[in-house]
Scaffold this motif. Sequence first.
Motif, PDB file in Angstrom:
ATOM      1  N   UNK A  77       0.647  -1.117  -0.039  1.00 23.56           N
ATOM      2  CA  UNK A  77       0.075   0.110  -0.015  1.00 23.56           C
ATOM      3  C   UNK A  77       0.964   1.340   0.049  1.00 23.56           C
ATOM      4  N   UNK A  78       0.208   2.526  -0.357  1.00 23.66           N
ATOM      5  CA  UNK A  78       0.917   3.730  -0.311  1.00 23.66           C
ATOM      6  C   UNK A  78      -0.228   4.783  -0.035  1.00 23.66           C
ATOM      7  N   UNK A  79       0.248   5.863   0.356  1.00 21.92           N
ATOM      8  CA  UNK A  79      -0.732   6.891   0.557  1.00 21.92           C
ATOM      9  C   UNK A  79      -0.849   7.742  -0.099  1.00 21.92           C
ATOM     10  N   UNK A  80      -1.893   8.355  -0.568  1.00 19.44           N
ATOM     11  CA  UNK A  80      -2.345   9.324  -1.692  1.00 19.44           C
ATOM     12  C   UNK A  80      -3.087  10.541  -0.706  1.00 19.44           C
ATOM     13  N   UNK A  81      -3.084  11.490  -1.374  1.00 20.50           N
ATOM     14  CA  UNK A  81      -3.810  12.816  -0.770  1.00 20.50           C
ATOM     15  C   UNK A  81      -5.354  12.404  -1.282  1.00 20.50           C
ATOM     16  N   UNK A  82      -6.045  13.265  -0.663  1.00 24.53           N
ATOM     17  CA  UNK A  82      -7.642  12.972  -0.855  1.00 24.53           C
ATOM     18  C   UNK A  82      -8.072  14.269  -1.074  1.00 24.53           C
ATOM     19  N   UNK A  83      -9.221  14.522  -1.938  1.00 20.44           N
ATOM     20  CA  UNK A  83      -9.767  15.948  -1.989  1.00 20.44           C
ATOM     21  C   UNK A  83     -10.510  16.348  -1.042  1.00 20.44           C
TER      22      UNK A  83
END
Length: 131
Positions: A77-83
């Motif tokens: 897994x990796x972290x992404x920015x959320x709107x």
Amino acid sequence: MRQDQASPKWQPPARAKFDLAPPRHFLYPAILLMLAEEPRHGYRLVDALLSLGYGPVSRPAIYRALGELQHDELLRSWTTDSTAGSPRQVYELTEKGSRTLERWMGIILIERDCLDRILARYAKVADPDPS
């Protein structure tokens, strides 16, 4: 209470209880299958599982399964920015996860064949005279 009225008798809870719910251990291959199609956020797995006809499944159960699968190195897994809101984890299969999914699909195929045989025998009992 009148003598001819029977009082309800206490009965112990059934031991061979059958609930209409997906087997817990099918959650793992179902999640791997969804992630083989495309990387996803954990919350998107709920709708993807429902589209399979999997039945109700809780978010905590999905995240628990994701943690177990990641611990076993079947996904990363990796972290992404959320709107809107906090960052989200995106999950995808590893090569080991792809191989494990293939083995699990083989097991599910064997299970399905067994269930087909059971259903065929039941059909004979349920309708002994099909004419």
